[in-house]
Design a protein around this motif. Structure first.
Motif, PDB file in Angstrom:
ATOM      1  N   TYR A 183       1.051  -1.038   0.059  1.00 50.57           N
ATOM      2  CA  TYR A 183      -0.275  -0.046   0.045  1.00 50.57           C
ATOM      3  C   TYR A 183       0.991   1.179  -0.003  1.00 50.57           C
ATOM      4  CZ  TYR A 183      -3.415  -3.348   1.893  1.00 50.57           C
ATOM      5  OH  TYR A 183      -4.186  -4.392   1.975  1.00 50.57           O
ATOM      6  N   VAL A 184       0.304   2.351  -0.576  1.00 49.41           N
ATOM      7  CA  VAL A 184       0.879   3.718  -0.387  1.00 49.41           C
ATOM      8  C   VAL A 184      -0.202   4.301   0.892  1.00 49.41           C
ATOM      9  CG1 VAL A 184       1.808   4.155  -2.555  1.00 49.41           C
ATOM     10  CG2 VAL A 184      -0.550   4.570  -2.373  1.00 49.41           C
ATOM     11  N   VAL A 185       0.647   4.857   1.736  1.00 47.04           N
ATOM     12  CA  VAL A 185      -0.090   5.634   2.751  1.00 47.04           C
ATOM     13  C   VAL A 185       0.215   7.052   2.819  1.00 47.04           C
ATOM     14  CG1 VAL A 185      -1.003   5.786   5.178  1.00 47.04           C
ATOM     15  CG2 VAL A 185      -0.173   3.709   4.219  1.00 47.04           C
ATOM     16  N   ASN A 186      -0.682   7.892   2.321  1.00 46.11           N
ATOM     17  CA  ASN A 186      -0.151   9.313   2.302  1.00 46.11           C
ATOM     18  C   ASN A 186      -0.530  10.060   3.438  1.00 46.11           C
ATOM     19  OD1 ASN A 186       0.527   9.043  -0.538  1.00 46.11           O
ATOM     20  ND2 ASN A 186      -1.587   8.987  -0.958  1.00 46.11           N
ATOM     21  N   ALA A 187       0.294  10.933   3.988  1.00 51.15           N
ATOM     22  CA  ALA A 187       0.009  11.912   5.046  1.00 51.15           C
ATOM     23  C   ALA A 187      -0.620  13.021   4.694  1.00 51.15           C
ATOM     24  CB  ALA A 187       1.400  12.325   5.692  1.00 51.15           C
ATOM     25  N   PRO A 209       9.626  10.651   4.052  1.00 51.85           N
ATOM     26  CA  PRO A 209       9.198  11.996   4.742  1.00 51.85           C
ATOM     27  C   PRO A 209       9.275  13.326   3.867  1.00 51.85           C
ATOM     28  CG  PRO A 209      11.250  11.169   5.610  1.00 51.85           C
ATOM     29  CD  PRO A 209      10.745  10.161   4.861  1.00 51.85           C
ATOM     30  N   GLU A 210      10.147  13.292   2.899  1.00 48.71           N
ATOM     31  CA  GLU A 210      10.244  14.425   2.129  1.00 48.71           C
ATOM     32  C   GLU A 210       8.874  14.808   1.171  1.00 48.71           C
ATOM     33  OE1 GLU A 210      14.088  12.113   1.982  1.00 48.71           O
ATOM     34  OE2 GLU A 210      12.081  11.743   1.758  1.00 48.71           O
ATOM     35  N   ILE A 211       8.028  13.748   1.182  1.00 43.36           N
ATOM     36  CA  ILE A 211       6.804  13.786   0.378  1.00 43.36           C
ATOM     37  C   ILE A 211       5.542  13.502   1.194  1.00 43.36           C
ATOM     38  CG2 ILE A 211       7.811  13.722  -1.923  1.00 43.36           C
ATOM     39  CD1 ILE A 211       6.868  11.028  -2.279  1.00 43.36           C
ATOM     40  N   GLY A 212       5.914  12.964   2.512  1.00 47.24           N
ATOM     41  CA  GLY A 212       4.840  12.545   3.277  1.00 47.24           C
ATOM     42  C   GLY A 212       4.048  11.377   2.710  1.00 47.24           C
ATOM     43  N   VAL A 213       4.948  10.313   2.316  1.00 46.01           N
ATOM     44  CA  VAL A 213       4.472   8.989   1.751  1.00 46.01           C
ATOM     45  C   VAL A 213       5.052   7.825   2.306  1.00 46.01           C
ATOM     46  CG1 VAL A 213       4.261   7.555  -0.415  1.00 46.01           C
ATOM     47  CG2 VAL A 213       3.856   9.927  -0.439  1.00 46.01           C
ATOM     48  N   VAL A 214       4.473   6.807   2.773  1.00 47.50           N
ATOM     49  CA  VAL A 214       5.006   5.595   3.258  1.00 47.50           C
ATOM     50  C   VAL A 214       4.571   4.526   2.553  1.00 47.50           C
ATOM     51  CG1 VAL A 214       5.124   4.263   5.352  1.00 47.50           C
ATOM     52  CG2 VAL A 214       4.939   6.767   5.575  1.00 47.50           C
ATOM     53  N   ILE A 215       5.362   3.659   2.358  1.00 48.69           N
ATOM     54  CA  ILE A 215       5.043   2.307   1.618  1.00 48.69           C
ATOM     55  C   ILE A 215       4.805   1.445   2.839  1.00 48.69           C
ATOM     56  CG2 ILE A 215       5.728   0.442  -0.033  1.00 48.69           C
ATOM     57  CD1 ILE A 215       5.304   3.653  -1.216  1.00 48.69           C
ATOM     58  N   ALA A 216       3.604   0.772   2.598  1.00 46.59           N
ATOM     59  CA  ALA A 216       3.334  -0.376   3.949  1.00 46.59           C
ATOM     60  C   ALA A 216       2.953  -1.529   3.200  1.00 46.59           C
ATOM     61  CB  ALA A 216       2.334   0.464   4.709  1.00 46.59           C
ATOM     62  N   GLN A 217       3.174  -2.587   4.209  1.00 50.16           N
ATOM     63  CA  GLN A 217       2.604  -3.857   3.732  1.00 50.16           C
ATOM     64  C   GLN A 217       1.748  -4.434   5.000  1.00 50.16           C
ATOM     65  OE1 GLN A 217       6.047  -6.683   2.926  1.00 50.16           O
ATOM     66  NE2 GLN A 217       6.327  -5.616   0.997  1.00 50.16           N
ATOM     67  N   SER A 218       0.761  -5.440   4.641  1.00 50.05           N
ATOM     68  CA  SER A 218      -0.135  -5.807   5.483  1.00 50.05           C
ATOM     69  C   SER A 218      -0.586  -7.232   4.907  1.00 50.05           C
ATOM     70  CB  SER A 218      -1.245  -4.949   5.987  1.00 50.05           C
ATOM     71  OG  SER A 218      -2.003  -5.409   6.964  1.00 50.05           O
ATOM     72  N   GLN A 219      -0.824  -8.186   6.083  1.00 46.18           N
ATOM     73  CA  GLN A 219      -1.765  -9.218   5.735  1.00 46.18           C
ATOM     74  C   GLN A 219      -3.099  -9.054   6.328  1.00 46.18           C
ATOM     75  OE1 GLN A 219       0.327 -12.929   6.920  1.00 46.18           O
ATOM     76  NE2 GLN A 219       1.672 -12.760   5.148  1.00 46.18           N
ATOM     77  N   SER A 234       5.738  16.350   8.235  1.00 44.10           N
ATOM     78  CA  SER A 234       5.460  16.643   9.648  1.00 44.10           C
ATOM     79  C   SER A 234       4.366  15.565  10.155  1.00 44.10           C
ATOM     80  CB  SER A 234       4.905  18.162   9.680  1.00 44.10           C
ATOM     81  OG  SER A 234       3.751  18.183   9.072  1.00 44.10           O
ATOM     82  N   LYS A 235       3.729  14.961   9.282  1.00 46.54           N
ATOM     83  CA  LYS A 235       2.904  13.949   9.866  1.00 46.54           C
ATOM     84  C   LYS A 235       3.389  12.613   9.805  1.00 46.54           C
ATOM     85  CE  LYS A 235      -0.763  16.757  10.735  1.00 46.54           C
ATOM     86  NZ  LYS A 235      -1.359  16.729  12.172  1.00 46.54           N
ATOM     87  N   LYS A 253      -6.696   9.019  11.548  1.00 42.23           N
ATOM     88  CA  LYS A 253      -7.867  10.095  11.146  1.00 42.23           C
ATOM     89  C   LYS A 253      -7.209  11.401  11.160  1.00 42.23           C
ATOM     90  CE  LYS A 253     -10.255  10.030  15.508  1.00 42.23           C
ATOM     91  NZ  LYS A 253     -11.589   9.735  16.323  1.00 42.23           N
ATOM     92  N   SER A 254      -6.375  11.893  11.818  1.00 36.75           N
ATOM     93  CA  SER A 254      -5.560  13.182  12.259  1.00 36.75           C
ATOM     94  C   SER A 254      -4.444  13.256  11.072  1.00 36.75           C
ATOM     95  CB  SER A 254      -5.306  13.793  13.405  1.00 36.75           C
ATOM     96  OG  SER A 254      -4.430  12.750  14.172  1.00 36.75           O
ATOM     97  N   SER A 255      -3.978  12.074  10.735  1.00 37.94           N
ATOM     98  CA  SER A 255      -2.754  12.258  10.092  1.00 37.94           C
ATOM     99  C   SER A 255      -2.693  11.785   8.620  1.00 37.94           C
ATOM    100  CB  SER A 255      -1.608  11.626  10.822  1.00 37.94           C
ATOM    101  OG  SER A 255      -1.846  10.119  11.191  1.00 37.94           O
ATOM    102  N   VAL A 256      -3.693  10.454   8.369  1.00 42.00           N
ATOM    103  CA  VAL A 256      -3.359  10.080   6.923  1.00 42.00           C
ATOM    104  C   VAL A 256      -4.694  10.743   5.973  1.00 42.00           C
ATOM    105  CG1 VAL A 256      -3.884   7.875   5.930  1.00 42.00           C
ATOM    106  CG2 VAL A 256      -2.783   7.864   8.090  1.00 42.00           C
ATOM    107  N   GLU A 257      -4.049  11.049   5.156  1.00 40.78           N
ATOM    108  CA  GLU A 257      -4.989  11.505   3.771  1.00 40.78           C
ATOM    109  C   GLU A 257      -5.540  10.606   3.060  1.00 40.78           C
ATOM    110  OE1 GLU A 257      -3.813  14.959   1.399  1.00 40.78           O
ATOM    111  OE2 GLU A 257      -3.733  13.612  -0.070  1.00 40.78           O
ATOM    112  N   SER A 258      -4.909   9.745   2.578  1.00 42.15           N
ATOM    113  CA  SER A 258      -5.432   8.598   1.949  1.00 42.15           C
ATOM    114  C   SER A 258      -4.527   7.107   1.801  1.00 42.15           C
ATOM    115  CB  SER A 258      -5.764   8.927   0.191  1.00 42.15           C
ATOM    116  OG  SER A 258      -4.205   9.258  -0.272  1.00 42.15           O
ATOM    117  N   VAL A 259      -4.995   6.125   1.351  1.00 42.05           N
ATOM    118  CA  VAL A 259      -4.378   5.009   1.411  1.00 42.05           C
ATOM    119  C   VAL A 259      -4.858   4.078   0.286  1.00 42.05           C
ATOM    120  CG1 VAL A 259      -6.052   3.634   3.049  1.00 42.05           C
ATOM    121  CG2 VAL A 259      -4.058   2.625   2.726  1.00 42.05           C
ATOM    122  N   GLY A 260      -4.052   3.576  -0.507  1.00 45.16           N
ATOM    123  CA  GLY A 260      -4.377   2.615  -1.680  1.00 45.16           C
ATOM    124  C   GLY A 260      -3.778   1.551  -1.774  1.00 45.16           C
ATOM    125  N   ALA A 261      -3.930   0.545  -2.145  1.00 45.08           N
ATOM    126  CA  ALA A 261      -3.512  -0.529  -2.596  1.00 45.08           C
ATOM    127  C   ALA A 261      -2.594  -0.638  -3.994  1.00 45.08           C
ATOM    128  CB  ALA A 261      -4.361  -2.117  -2.769  1.00 45.08           C
TER     129      ALA A 261
END
Length: 499
Positions: free
Chosen positions: A53-57, A84-94, A63-64, A107-115
């Motif tokens: 997933y991409v998780v966008n701050a 952190p330069e762009i507020g994007v985290v690459i995540a994995q989950s099962q 800062s988030k 809810k106060s920090s995440v703008e969007s998430v997408g597979a």
């Protein structure tokens, strides 16, 4: 099916092709753009299935990011790579509920998430990352035929010392042969080849490969600069592209458009031929971090050919990629990209029958809010392909106010792994011509920033009237001499770039 580098729906891929174009999916007529909603594409996830997933701050300035990392952990995921330069985290989950849970937890920090894909993460989780699940095994690399054989074009014995510049009609068309009388480019200029890897032993390339700045981004989106990681494995595509840009002037084989500049191999293709969003994001960020001047992008980002902003997963991915492209551009990097090989009108989108390409494809309706990325992103130079006669190549995408410039892409001679040379066709071969011209321009004008480089590239392009093309019925060229749907501002001009 494979992604842009192999078969996929070959005519719809960005890479080398040697087949006739498929039926046109969009008309070049000057009708109003189609902005209708797109058909949903499912990005499913089941409990126990490793997904990416991409998780966008909510803030792109970093800062988030720490709060996003906490939300990812609380939602049952792990952070594979943070930008952190762009507020994007690459995540994995099962966890099947990861998307819902990370939005709730953050809810106060995440703008969007997408597979980022519809298939299980084949490469597993990179080593060194603690996971609450069992580490997935690394997938065995597949050995596929070289692209030159795959597409049925000739290969040549690369051991001969006789120069083959006479066979480079493409350089005559863009006046690179004349530009070379003035300059071969500067060693201060670094071009990032975001592709399938570059053969580090090829005699025409070895002198120009910047090993220190090369990287493998196909390790779940985490940069890996270990020796050999950025070498080609299952595709010769990147080696061919590199030769077009910067094959050395050394009395062997061919000469590239900018034969004296340095090139970094930025591997964004996995062994199955996919270019997933996290790989491309890594590539763009690496280019900005390492001070590259130009990147070439002869691909589209998998697993959908068009990313639509009216669907949550696709919109989140677009946001993350857009942030990476913008950040690297702000750092001084100019991006050239292939327009694509579906003989498609990018200004009048209607349908897409090739997505998702890592699962079960569907026939879906799309509109102009759906973008082919990275080529349609703001600031990226979109390149269509011409043949030896100067006509739009039969496979090339087009689009009024979408195409920036055109360049040769039909049956282009360049380097292949294992000391070989071969002919490949595609907008993948046109884009590196433009990257090479940009490299020459940057060599002569080192103080120019991306906006000025792109502006001058478009201004200097040689105006080109719409010529009859081999594209399917209904693909009429529209626009004016200076800016039309086939050539954009015209065929790129290397001589003007160094004057």
């Amino acid at each position: 099916m494979k992604s842009a580098f192999l078969s996929r729906s070959t005519a719809a891929a960005f890479c080398a092709v040697a087949v006739a174009a498929t039926t046109m999916l969009g008309s070049s007529a000057s009708a109003a753009p189609n902005n209708s909603p797109s058909t949903p594409v499912e990005f499913p996830a089941a409990d126990g299935q490793l997904m990416s997933y991409v998780v966008n701050a909510k803030s792109s300035n970093g800062s988030k990011t720490q709060d996003v990392l906490k939300a990812i952990t609380a939602a049952g995921g792990v952070a594979v790579q943070q930008w952190p330069e762009i507020g994007v985290v690459i995540a994995q989950s099962q966890s099947a509920g990861f998307r819902t849970n990370v939005l709730k937890q953050g809810k106060s920090s995440v703008e969007s998430v997408g597979a980022t894909r519809t298939a299980t993460v084949a490469e597993g989780t990179p080593e060194g990352i603690a996971t609450p699940w069992q580490q997935s095994p690394q997938r065995q690399a597949k050995k596929l035929a070289n692209a030159d054989l795959l597409y049925g074009d000739a290969t040549f014995d690369g051991t001969a010392l006789d120069p083959r510049e006479a066979e480079k009609w493409d350089q005559v068309q863009i006046k690179a042969d004349q530009a070379h009388q003035l300059t071969d480019g500067s060693r201060d200029v670094l071009v990032g080849v975001l592709d399938s890897g570059i053969d580090p032993t090829h005699p025409d390339l070895v002198a120009n490969i910047d090993v220190a700045n090369s990287v493998n981004c196909a390790n779940a989106g985490r940069p890996d600069s270990s020796p050999g990681g950025w070498f080609p494995t299952t595709s010769s595509h990147g080696t061919h592209v590199a030769g077009i840009i910067g094959a050395a002037r050394n009395g062997v084989g061919i000469v590239g458009v900018a034969p004296n500049v340095r090139m970094a191999s930025v591997k964004v293709v996995n062994d199955d031929g996919y270019i997933y969003p996290e790989y491309a994001i890594c590539g763009f960020m690496w280019a900005g971090m390492k001070g590259m001047d130009i990147t070439n992008n002869s691909y589209f980002i998998d697993p959908v050919e068009f990313w639509c902003d009216d669907q949550p997963d696709q919109a989140a991915v677009r946001t993350a990629v857009e942030r990476a492209v913008k950040w690297s551009t702000d750092k001084g990097v100019v991006h050239a990209a292939a327009a694509g090989n579906a003989s498609y009108d990018l200004a009048n989108k209607t349908t897409d029958s090739d997505s998702p390409n890592d699962g079960t494809t569907i026939e879906r309706q799309i509109g102009n809010q759906c973008k082919d990325i990275p080529t349609e992103l703001d600031g990226v130079v979109t390149v269509s392909s011409t043949d030896q006669a100067g006509k739009l190549s039969s496979f090339s995408n087009r689009g009024l106010n979408v195409i920036d410039v055109a360049a040769p892409g039909s049956r282009i001679l360049s380097t292949l792994p294992n000391n070989k040379y071969g002919l490949l066709s595609g907008t993948s071969m046109a884009s590196p011509q433009v990257a090479g011209v940009l490299a020459l321009m940057k060599s002569e004008h080192p103080g120019w920033k991306p906006k000025q480089l792109v502006s001058e590239l478009r201004k200097q392009a040689e105006d080109h009237l719409c010529m009859p093309s081999a594209t399917p019925t209904g693909s009429a060229c529209v626009g004016k001499l200076r800016d039309n749907s086939y050539y954009g501002e015209g065929i790129v001009d290397a001589l003007a770039a160094v004057m």
